[in-house]
Design an enzyme around this catalytic site. Structure first.
Site, PDB file in Angstrom:
ATOM      1  N   GLU A 170      17.860  13.314  58.267  1.00  0.00           N
ATOM      2  CA  GLU A 170      17.367  13.860  56.998  1.00  0.00           C
ATOM      3  C   GLU A 170      17.722  12.968  55.813  1.00  0.00           C
ATOM      4  OE1 GLU A 170      15.309  16.247  56.433  1.00  0.00           O
ATOM      5  OE2 GLU A 170      15.292  17.346  58.317  1.00  0.00           O
ATOM      6  N   GLU A 206      15.269  10.080  55.999  1.00  0.00           N
ATOM      7  CA  GLU A 206      13.902  10.456  55.624  1.00  0.00           C
ATOM      8  C   GLU A 206      13.769  10.783  54.142  1.00  0.00           C
ATOM      9  OE1 GLU A 206      12.710  12.524  59.912  1.00  0.00           O
ATOM     10  OE2 GLU A 206      12.901  13.785  58.131  1.00  0.00           O
ATOM     11  N   GLU A 207      14.728  11.535  53.604  1.00  0.00           N
ATOM     12  CA  GLU A 207      14.586  12.049  52.243  1.00  0.00           C
ATOM     13  C   GLU A 207      15.160  11.144  51.166  1.00  0.00           C
ATOM     14  OE1 GLU A 207      15.954  16.082  52.045  1.00  0.00           O
ATOM     15  OE2 GLU A 207      14.610  16.721  53.648  1.00  0.00           O
ATOM     16  N   LYS A 254      22.344  33.337  60.701  1.00  0.00           N
ATOM     17  CA  LYS A 254      21.189  32.622  61.237  1.00  0.00           C
ATOM     18  C   LYS A 254      20.929  31.318  60.496  1.00  0.00           C
ATOM     19  CE  LYS A 254      18.826  36.587  63.152  1.00  0.00           C
ATOM     20  NZ  LYS A 254      17.616  37.379  63.196  1.00  0.00           N
ATOM     21  N   HIS A 255      21.531  31.148  59.325  1.00  0.00           N
ATOM     22  CA  HIS A 255      21.321  29.922  58.553  1.00  0.00           C
ATOM     23  C   HIS A 255      22.677  29.287  58.279  1.00  0.00           C
ATOM     24  CE1 HIS A 255      19.154  27.258  55.786  1.00  0.00           C
ATOM     25  NE2 HIS A 255      20.319  27.216  55.176  1.00  0.00           N
ATOM     26  N   ARG A 275       9.452  10.446  45.833  1.00  0.00           N
ATOM     27  CA  ARG A 275      10.852  10.857  45.692  1.00  0.00           C
ATOM     28  C   ARG A 275      11.706   9.675  45.255  1.00  0.00           C
ATOM     29  NH1 ARG A 275      13.023  14.988  49.916  1.00  0.00           N
ATOM     30  NH2 ARG A 275      11.774  16.237  48.537  1.00  0.00           N
ATOM     31  N   LYS A 323      19.660  24.113  42.459  1.00  0.00           N
ATOM     32  CA  LYS A 323      19.986  24.603  43.806  1.00  0.00           C
ATOM     33  C   LYS A 323      21.404  25.162  43.779  1.00  0.00           C
ATOM     34  CE  LYS A 323      16.877  23.667  47.066  1.00  0.00           C
ATOM     35  NZ  LYS A 323      16.518  24.547  48.133  1.00  0.00           N
TER      36      LYS A 323
END
Length: 123
Positions: A21, A24-25, A46-47, A71, A89
């Site tokens: 990640e 990619e990001e 679950k997360h 980006r 965030k």
């Protein structure tokens, strides 16, 4: 602003996903270091978010997300990253605050050039 991250591919381990990640990001290659923390966002567990040290070995000038969606990458000191993330965030800001309080985020491990924190990416 975001911290690079995402889901696991089938049969992928969290550390492998973290390396993929970030590449990619944010166009960053590096050597995965120790796990700093695992954060669960809900009662069902679950997360989970895994936060690792990454020693940067290469910064790409152009990478997949820079070419496809424009980006950009920027480096922040942990205190500054927390301020930026609180607006965009908040849950990521909470992770960094917890790590900072635990002393884990300032243990001398390099997570970016010149011992700066992990990269932030902007769409």
């Amino acid at each position: 602003w975001i911290v690079p991250g995402g889901g696991l591919e089938p049969e992928e381990e969290p550390g492998g996903a973290a390396v993929r990640e970030v590449f990619e990001e944010a166009g960053v290659k590096g050597k995965l270091g120790r796990l700093l923390g695992v954060f669960e966002q809900n009662q069902d567990r679950k997360h989970r978010t895994y936060v690792y040290v990454l020693t940067v070995t290469e910064l790409l000038e152009d990478w997949e997300d820079s070419l496809s969606i424009g980006r950009k990458r920027e480096w922040f000191k942990i205190e500054d990253a927390i301020k930026v993330l609180q607006c965009h965030k908040p849950v990521h800001a909470e992770y960094l605050e917890k790590l900072k309080l635990d002393g884990s985020a300032t243990n001398g491990n390099s997570v970016a050039p010149q011992s700066q924190p992990a990269p932030e990416s902007a769409p």
